[in-house]
Design an enzyme around this catalytic site. Structure first.
Site, PDB file in Angstrom:
ATOM      1  CE1 TYR A 160      52.095  68.536 -10.500  1.00  0.00           C
ATOM      2  CE2 TYR A 160      52.490  68.556  -8.153  1.00  0.00           C
ATOM      3  CZ  TYR A 160      52.890  68.209  -9.422  1.00  0.00           C
ATOM      4  OH  TYR A 160      54.062  67.532  -9.604  1.00  0.00           O
ATOM      5  CE  LYS A 237      56.900  84.901 -19.466  1.00  0.00           C
ATOM      6  NZ  LYS A 237      58.196  85.324 -20.016  1.00  0.00           N
ATOM      7  CG  ASP A 338      61.450  84.688 -19.478  1.00  0.00           C
ATOM      8  OD1 ASP A 338      61.430  85.276 -18.383  1.00  0.00           O
ATOM      9  OD2 ASP A 338      60.960  85.170 -20.512  1.00  0.00           O
ATOM     10  CG  ASP A 362      57.623  69.702 -13.107  1.00  0.00           C
ATOM     11  OD1 ASP A 362      58.528  68.964 -12.659  1.00  0.00           O
ATOM     12  OD2 ASP A 362      56.726  69.292 -13.861  1.00  0.00           O
TER      13      ASP A 362
HETATM   14  O1  LIG Z   1      53.766  62.788 -11.278  1.00  0.00           O
HETATM   15  C1  LIG Z   1      54.365  62.813 -12.343  1.00  0.00           C
HETATM   16  O2  LIG Z   1      54.255  61.944 -13.199  1.00  0.00           O
HETATM   17  C2  LIG Z   1      55.326  63.936 -12.633  1.00  0.00           C
HETATM   18  C3  LIG Z   1      55.741  64.665 -11.405  1.00  0.00           C
HETATM   19  C4  LIG Z   1      56.909  65.535 -11.648  1.00  0.00           C
HETATM   20  O3  LIG Z   1      57.338  65.784 -12.759  1.00  0.00           O
HETATM   21  C5  LIG Z   1      57.588  66.114 -10.510  1.00  0.00           C
HETATM   22  O4  LIG Z   1      57.185  65.949  -9.360  1.00  0.00           O
HETATM   23  O5  LIG Z   1      58.591  66.814 -10.737  1.00  0.00           O
HETATM   24 MG   LIG Z   2      59.165  66.990 -12.693  1.00  0.00          MG
END
Ligand SMILES: O=C(O)CCC(=O)C(=O)O
Ligand SMILES: [Mg+2]
Ligand SMILES: NC(=O)C1=CN([C@@H]2O[C@H](COP(=O)(O)OP(=O)(O)OC[C@H]3O[C@@H](n4cnc5c(N)ncnc54)[C@H](OP(=O)(O)O)[C@@H]3O)[C@@H](O)[C@H]2O)C=CC1
Length: 473
Positions: A160, A237, A338, A362
């Site tokens: 991010y 990881k 993993d 994510d």
């Molecule tokens: O902001 C996005 O388009 C993706 C965000 C995302 O995948 C999430 O917050 O899990």
């Molecule tokens: Mg996501």
């Protein structure tokens, strides 16, 4: 103060004290409808939240909703490219707690994610995504009920904060040249590595401050869980990326064994302590041999290090944690990323809070949601010290938009998280009961209906909301 929106005339602001919300009985809460299926999900969610609050508090408490704009809807009102208007940011800042539907992010080019922008602007550093099974939900798993985890995903750094340079760009090429000619040769551990000249370049920063504030929240959350769920697993990881992912692990352990020394025990410490409990006369070296199966093959230096570790643990925490007292502490362990993906499938009941960096979290939150029924069942919250924005794990699911078909469960459950965050547990419990009973009776949207055996006729998105309300009891 606002250009195109007007706050409700009734209700008052939520304020924050020491990072916790102070909530009036009639809070003003801004909401963003969202793009794509947001048009279906948000009205269903709002209806369920209002009905639960009305039933739980009989008019003593109610939410004053404040419609604010982001994404496509914002461009319609504010003009082309006005995806995240100043009004919206002002409202979230002013009212502190908000809830949103999903927002579109184009792949490869175009605007950067509005979802990410909101998390960064308000420093919502903890993305909290619980994955819990509701009885009767169809799942690809034999025992989905065994999974009950909360993903604590760092929400401002890693990819991010990732800075990228396009392949072939002037700055990108210059950077590759400096790395290849100066910086890599100046760092002997990188050996003769060279970056291909036609590479795109990305940087993923992971800071000590960012890692520790996330782990701090995760540990504090663990303290509120039932004893058998008081565990925080640091997912990383670090075997490959030692100074980012590996450092996250080390900083997590450091925090647990300093700031939370009385409350936590690490997995390795628990082995050392229990070895001594089983055999009080065990030598330091034999204890070290038991915690490190490859001990005898190690160099003298490494062996001495592990013996020292055993000695330090016994000297420093035997009194506070020994003789079984460690069993009442929060267990902090770590797993390589993993491996955790297979462990949540093969040994789901061994995990509780999974604290990790942005990208791992994510992937992990979508994967864990799949086990308990899919993205329609994956709620979430973005939490900072002076603001919180609730939203589902999933995106806009554009192919289902406007069909009154999609599962609103994940945004409704994000609303449940919001009610719990406000301390309105009675209303939250009504929704959990209503949703659980609806699912148990096969009253579900298409995503769950298609997996049910025998198959059931799916409810519309709006009908599912009504079914939840009917099952409040
Ligand atoms: O902001 C996005 O388009 C993706 C965000 C995302 O995948 C999430 O917050 O899990
Ligand atoms: Mg996501
Ligand atoms: N926080 C946010 O606002 C997020 C935004 N996004 C953005 O959303 C857009 C679309 O992303 P995409 O990759 O398609 O991922 P999505 O999460 O939007 O959807 C992928 C698939 O998951 C299933 N799904 C998603 N939500 C639900 C739901 N509520 N109920 C039932 N099934 C659901 C659907 O599967 P099926 O069709 O098989 O039923 C859907 O086609 C992108 O622009 C992305 O950047 C993505 C993630 C988070």
């Amino acid at each position: 103060m606002y250009e195109k929106i007007t706050p409700p005339t009734s209700g008052s602001k939520i304020t924050f004290k020491n990072g916790e919300p102070v909530v009036p009985d009639n809070p003003i809460i801004p909401f963003i409808r969202g793009d794509g299926t947001g048009i279906d999900i948000w009205p269903a969610t709002q209806k369920v939240l209002d009905a639960a609050v009305a039933k739980a508090y009989q008019g003593k408490r109610q939410i004053s909703w404040f419609k604010i704009y982001a994404g496509d809807e914002a461009c319609d009102l504010y003009g082309t490219y006005q995806y995240l208007p100043e009004d919206t940011l002002t409202a979230i800042k002013e009212y502190g707690v908000a809830i949103k539907g999903p927002l579109t992010t184009p792949v490869g080019g175009g605007i950067r994610s509005l979802n990410v922008a909101l998390r960064q602007i308000f420093d919502l550093y903890a993305c909290v995504r619980p994955c819990r099974y509701y009885a009767g939900t169809p799942s690809p798993h034999k025992n989905p009920e065994k999974l009950d985890v909360i993903v604590y995903r760092e929400n401002t750094e890693d990819i991010y904060l990732g800075i990228e340079w396009k392949q072939g760009s002037e700055v990108g090429s210059r950077l590759i040249s400096i790395l290849n000619k100066e910086l890599i040769p100046a760092t002997p551990e990188h050996g003769k590595k060279q970056i291909p000249l036609d590479a795109g370049i990305g940087i993923k920063p992971i800071s000590k401050t960012g890692s520790q504030r996330l782990v701090r929240r995760a540990i504090k959350h663990a303290l509120t869980l039932p004893k058998h769920k008081q565990q925080v697993t640091l997912v990383h990881k670090g075997n490959i990326m030692k100074y980012t992912e590996g450092a996250f692990r080390d900083w997590g352990y450091e925090l647990a064994t300093t700031e939370f020394r009385q409350e936590c025990v690490t997995e390795r410490e628990s082995w050392i302590l229990s070895n001594k409990e089983k055999n009080p006369n065990l030598s330091l070296e034999d204890n070290a041999r038991q915690i490190d199966p490859g001990f005898d093959a190690l160099t003298q230096e490494k062996k001495a290090q592990i013996v020292k570790e055993v000695e330090t643990v016994l000297n420093s925490i035997w009194d506070s944690h020994g003789n079984g007292k460690w069993k009442d502490k929060i267990m902090v362990n770590d797993r390589i990323a993993d491996s955790i993906f297979q462990q949540i499938q093969t040994r789901p009941d061994e995990y509780s809070i999974l604290a990790t960096m942005n990208l791992n979290g994510d992937y992990l939150s979508d994967a864990a949601a799949a086990i308990v029924g899919g993205l329609g069942m994956g709620p979430g919250a973005n939490i900072g010290d002076a603001c919180a924005v609730f939203e589902a794990t999933h995106g806009t699911a554009p192919k289902h938009a406007g069909l009154d078909k999609i599962n609103p469960g994940s945004v409704i459950l994000s609303g449940v998280m919001m009610l719990e965050y406000l301390g309105w547990q009675e209303a939250a419990d009504l929704i959990k009961k209503g949703l659980g009973d609806a699912i148990a009776q096969g009253q579900v949207t298409y995503d769950l209906a298609r997996l049910m055996e025998p198959p059931v006729e799916p409810l519309k998105c709006s009908e599912f909301a009504d079914a939840i309300i009917q099952h409040f009891g």
